[in-house]
Design an enzyme around this catalytic site. Structure first.
Site, PDB file in Angstrom:
ATOM      1  N   ASP A 172       0.728  -1.227  -0.114  1.00  0.00           N
ATOM      2  CA  ASP A 172       0.037   0.013  -0.087  1.00  0.00           C
ATOM      3  C   ASP A 172       0.850   1.245   0.026  1.00  0.00           C
ATOM      4  O   ASP A 172       0.425   2.441  -0.386  1.00  0.00           O
ATOM      5  CB  ASP A 172      -0.881   0.148   1.524  1.00  0.00           C
ATOM      6  CG  ASP A 172      -2.224  -0.574   1.286  1.00  0.00           C
ATOM      7  OD1 ASP A 172      -2.575  -0.743   0.075  1.00  0.00           O
ATOM      8  OD2 ASP A 172      -2.449  -1.172   2.262  1.00  0.00           O
TER       9      ASP A 172
HETATM   10  C1  GLC Z   1      -0.898   2.448   5.981  1.00  0.00           C
HETATM   11  C2  GLC Z   1      -0.187   1.622   6.517  1.00  0.00           C
HETATM   12  C3  GLC Z   1      -0.246   0.306   5.587  1.00  0.00           C
HETATM   13  C4  GLC Z   1      -1.813  -0.072   5.537  1.00  0.00           C
HETATM   14  C5  GLC Z   1      -2.604   1.133   4.809  1.00  0.00           C
HETATM   15  C6  GLC Z   1      -4.027   0.875   4.618  1.00  0.00           C
HETATM   16  O1  GLC Z   1      -0.309   2.868   4.621  1.00  0.00           O
HETATM   17  O2  GLC Z   1       1.089   1.685   6.593  1.00  0.00           O
HETATM   18  O3  GLC Z   1       0.247  -1.031   6.177  1.00  0.00           O
HETATM   19  O4  GLC Z   1      -1.938  -0.992   4.534  1.00  0.00           O
HETATM   20  O5  GLC Z   1      -2.315   2.244   5.692  1.00  0.00           O
HETATM   21  O6  GLC Z   1      -4.647   1.857   4.252  1.00  0.00           O
HETATM   22  C1  GLC Z   2      -1.838  -4.004   5.123  1.00  0.00           C
HETATM   23  C2  GLC Z   2      -2.961  -3.959   4.352  1.00  0.00           C
HETATM   24  C3  GLC Z   2      -2.838  -4.855   3.138  1.00  0.00           C
HETATM   25  C4  GLC Z   2      -1.549  -4.326   2.383  1.00  0.00           C
HETATM   26  C5  GLC Z   2      -0.306  -4.524   3.585  1.00  0.00           C
HETATM   27  C6  GLC Z   2       1.138  -3.875   2.863  1.00  0.00           C
HETATM   28  O1  GLC Z   2      -1.610  -5.249   5.872  1.00  0.00           O
HETATM   29  O2  GLC Z   2      -4.296  -4.420   5.099  1.00  0.00           O
HETATM   30  O3  GLC Z   2      -3.926  -4.689   2.236  1.00  0.00           O
HETATM   31  O4  GLC Z   2      -1.328  -5.189   1.446  1.00  0.00           O
HETATM   32  O5  GLC Z   2      -0.669  -3.491   4.567  1.00  0.00           O
HETATM   33  O6  GLC Z   2       1.012  -2.658   2.682  1.00  0.00           O
END
Ligand code: GLC
Ligand code: GLC
Length: 811
Positions: free
Chosen positions: A483
């Site tokens: 993300d």
């Molecule tokens: C933030 C977190 C990430 C997560 C995302 C969800 O970027 O660091 O881990 O997946 O929020 O929106």
């Molecule tokens: C968080 C989110 C997942 C994403 C991950 C890596 O766990 O829930 O959707 O893939 O972060 O950013």
């Protein structure tokens, strides 16, 4: 240092020191109605949606931590204490918190009074039961006072923390007999209320928080308890609570039991009122009557235990390694069910407000529970697919209550669609139910736009094919699985979200992670097409998969590992040429699992590079070196301090991708070594450093470049649960459902003599014994099914309702 111990026979973790390094929680409830419960009685309850239907208040990021919950106070002379230690924090003579499968039990004793509080949600029931037993273990008659306490807040949980000008005026309650009803907003747009009851006569009650506690006091110093008498207050606005007051007299050795219930009721619009402004209490009374005796409660509790016996009985192992067995047989499967229910919504790190069900998250979660509840897995797949668009793109999240896509976050995370192929193919392999592919599933929740589910998979596949970049690699969109790799974002404004901001046209930045994912599930898509006779489609899809493999070999290999991405300017990310972020885990994982360039040795080289550059004492970090400055062209990833989260943290979710990669090249020792580094039961002894629960996986452990390597955060709701379960059972132990049977091809540590597994599959029980006489990691010499040797590694689908014995001799 440990704060408790595993009681495997009871499937419990027993906490013996209430001052755990972080609240260690458990989940109650299995469908619709849930509670979070910490080891000191903190937490809250909700119906389906922790934002829109939260019954009781919870304050995140509070000081002290975890204040507020389902509390009991016992006043014995001048001493006031709580069975779960909090809120009173009076030193107890004994304290024990047993977190079990969907229930939690507290035992607290003080000055000759022993209490046990059993909390659980009966199956199919919209109420939490608290069975409170109080026993006099002294030789004198005891006269004690028991006070219960919860804080009602059955309205929008986000609003509860922001909109005080309204909320301080709306609270309304009713009290009748021993039941306190919360009916805030009931007269206007709600058809639901909640109540808190006890099955015996009470000596008093309170419903106004400030009267009960005192405006300047904490939960550990409530006026009413100090004074030893309820005030029988009725809340008008401010903060409604429910507190019962019961005077208890106990002869030496005597025990008394009380059944409390925190319930949720929905009534028909026409049936809301008993009389003017008096709510219809009939449904609440029916709920209360169901559990008005200890016998009824115990029966429901036993039913719950049997329910879990059945669920967990579907896969059990005996490996001779206690820590491994307890992960696979108990806690990992349990956590997979919790992630199924919660997705990423409500934990002690997820507020229950921000995120709904993730498209990618929920698809991945499915691989951890499909063997337990296939019908619900099928339903989940349909729910998820229903939020997709005709071009294969999809909403990133959807709300559990409405099951509609969440427009606030939108879509364009280009990995999202592919996970649907993973969940669907795993579902079919487990169940053999190809009919799912024919089910009519809407696009964008619009029934008039329904198409067979197969068309959703096709749309997913072609979403990648139709969105390739300059190197013929998949465009990343807002981000891929990571993300925080936001290559089209370029944000300079601290007030905007990296996930929803896209300042650049996304037609250059490409992802090698999606490329690997596409090859992996593209091959799966081809197989599925062939199985259902869509041969032309299979042939065409195969071409796209081969093209992708070629593109990765040509543009995605850096010499010793797979690149991670191309940025907006077409520059490499995750290359030896980069100063920071030279190598990333995700593309090593996916391109290895997809076996891209395996014959040429790419997989082996890539995994060796992982070992050399990313592995550390506590697991495999996401990237290295971690970023130390903000790279506007990379986005959120470079905002985290080095060693945390997606910037060089051990992001446990992706470690199993490497474990699986290792099994692809037969390295069972390496795969298992990675497994033990992050599996929580193996970390119990370092609980002080690790901080979070030793019975469940967490999302992130601080990496080698962090200030405090090994310190973990964000336990419970993470794709880590399903992926680790999948990696250990299907790739390391190697027992994997396939379309035509159960494939058994272990890749285990060479020192193991073998292991045993019992697995339900397509209605039959497979009793599997694996022998490893030559102490190798991979290779099946003989496969014996019910006494007869068969060719290959796939045990065919065997007769339903029977037990079958299978021996595997490695060699
Ligand atoms: C933030 C977190 C990430 C997560 C995302 C969800 O970027 O660091 O881990 O997946 O929020 O929106
Ligand atoms: C968080 C989110 C997942 C994403 C991950 C890596 O766990 O829930 O959707 O893939 O972060 O950013």
């Amino acid at each position: 240092m440990k704060y408790g111990y595993f009681d495997d026979d009871n499937r419990e973790y027993v906490i013996t020191n209430p001052k755990t390094p972080y609240p260690w929680i458990n989940y109650l409830g299995n469908e619709d109605f849930f509670s979070l419960t910490s080891n000191t009685g903190g937490g809250y309850t909700f119906y389906k949606d922790a934002k829109f239907r939260r019954l009781t208040r919870y304050r995140y990021n509070n000081v002290p931590v975890d204040d507020g919950g389902k509390y009991f106070y016992i006043k014995d002379g001048d001493t006031v204490w709580s069975p779960g230690w909090k809120p009173m924090k009076t030193e107890l003579d004994t304290y024990e918190c047993r977190h079990g499968m969907s229930y939690t039990k507290f035992k607290g004793a003080k000055n000759g009074v022993e209490t046990e509080v059993l909390q659980f949600i009966p199956l199919g029931f919209w109420g939490e039961i608290q069975k409170v037993s109080v026993k006099n273990t002294s030789s004198e008659v005891k006269k004690i006072k028991l006070f219960s306490f919860i804080e009602f807040a059955l309205w929008n949980a986000e609003d509860d923390m922001t909109n005080f000008q309204r909320n301080f005026n709306t609270g309304e309650v009713e009290v009748e007999d021993s039941v306190i009803y919360h009916k805030t907003e009931f007269k206007e747009r709600r058809n639901h209320y909640s109540f808190y009851s006890v099955n015996q006569a009470i000596n008093g009650f309170d419903t106004d928080r400030e009267s009960f506690i005192g405006l300047y006091n904490g939960f550990d110093n409530p006026d009413v308890v100090n004074e030893g008498k309820s005030k029988n207050t009725i809340a008008h606005g401010w903060s409604p609570i429910a507190s019962h007051y019961i005077e208890i007299e106990l002869q030496p050795g005597e025990q008394k039991d009380y059944v409390f219930m925190l319930g949720y009721v929905e009534v028909d619009e026409a049936d809301k009122w008993e009389s003017k402004l008096v709510i219809n209490k009939k449904p609440a009374k029916e709920m209360i009557a169901k559990f008005d005796t200890v016998e009824k409660v115990d029966a429901a509790y036993n039913e719950l235990r049997t329910y879990w016996d059945n669920l967990l009985g579907k896969i059990t192992i005996d490996s001779g390694e206690e820590k491994l067995d307890r992960m696979v047989n108990i806690w990992n499967q349990y956590q997979c069910m919790v992630t199924f229910n919660m997705s990423r919504s409500a934990s002690f790190f997820e507020s229950g407000i921000g995120r709904g069900m993730g498209f990618r998250d929920s698809n991945q979660d499915l691989i951890g529970f499909v063997h337990q509840i296939p019908e619900r897995a099928r339903e989940r797949i349909v729910d998820i697919a229903s939020t997709q668009f005709e071009d294969g793109s999809c909403y990133h999240q959807y709300q559990p209550l409405t099951k509609k896509g969440n427009a606030a976050i939108g879509g364009d995370f280009n990995d999202d669609p592919l996970w649907l192929i993973l969940s669907t193919s795993e579902y079919i392999k487990e169940t053999g139910d190809f009919s799912l592919l024919d089910e009519m599933v809407p696009f964008d929740n619009d029934a008039s736009r329904a198409k067979p589910h197969f068309d959703h998979l096709k749309a997913s596949f072609y979403h990648v094919v139709n969105n390739l970049g300059p190197h013929k690699l998949p465009l990343i969109g807002r981000a891929d699985w990571n993300d925080c790799l936001n290559l089209n974002c370029f944000s300079n404004d601290p007030n905007e979200s990296f996930q929803t901001t896209g300042n650049k046209k996304g037609d250059t930045a490409e992802s090698l992670m999606i490329a690997g994912l596409f090859v992996m599930y593209g091959k799966e898509y081809v197989k599925l097409c062939k199985r259902i006779g869509k041969n032309d489609e299979a042939v065409e899809a195969e071409v796209h998969v081969s093209n992708m493999i070629e593109a990765v070999k040509k543009h995605g290999w850096d010499g010793d590992w797979y690149l991670r991405a191309y940025d907006y300017y077409g520059k490499k990310i995750g290359s030896n040429e980069n100063e920071e972020g030279k190598i990333f885990i995700e593309s090593q994982g996916w391109c290895s699992m997809a076996e891209i360039g395996k014959e040429e040795g790419l997989v082996e080289k890539s995994l060796n590079s992982v070992k050399e550059h990313l592995d550390c004492e506590y697991g495999i970090v996401l990237n290295s070196p971690a970023f130390t400055k903000y790279h506007i062209e990379y986005g959120e990833i470079s905002t985290y301090p080095a060693g945390y989260k997606e910037n060089g943290g051990i992001f446990c979710h992706n470690n199993p991708w490497i474990m699986i990669g290792e099994t692809m090249i037969g390295r069972g020792d390496e795969a298992y070594d990675y497994y033990t580094k992050i599996a929580p039961s193996f970390l119990e002894d370092i609980s002080e450093l690790h901080k979070v629960e030793p019975y469940v996986y967490c999302q992130m452990i601080a990496g080698k470049e962090a200030f405090k390597p090994g310190e973990a955060k964000n336990s419970w709701l993470s794709g880590t649960a399903s992926w680790n379960f999948y990696a250990i059972t299907q790739y390391i132990l190697g027992v994997k459902p396939d379309y035509d049977g159960l494939s058994i091809n272990p890749c285990i540590p060479s020192k193991w003599d073998g292991f045993k597994m019992t697995r339900e599959f397509r209605g039959a029980t497979y009793n599997i014994e694996v022998f490893n006489p030559k102490h190798i990691s991979k290779g099946v010499l003989q496969l014996i099914v019910n006494g007869e040797e068969i060719e290959g590694v796939i045990v065919p689908i065997l007769e339903k309702g029977k037990k079958h014995s299978i021996q595997v001799i490695m060699g």
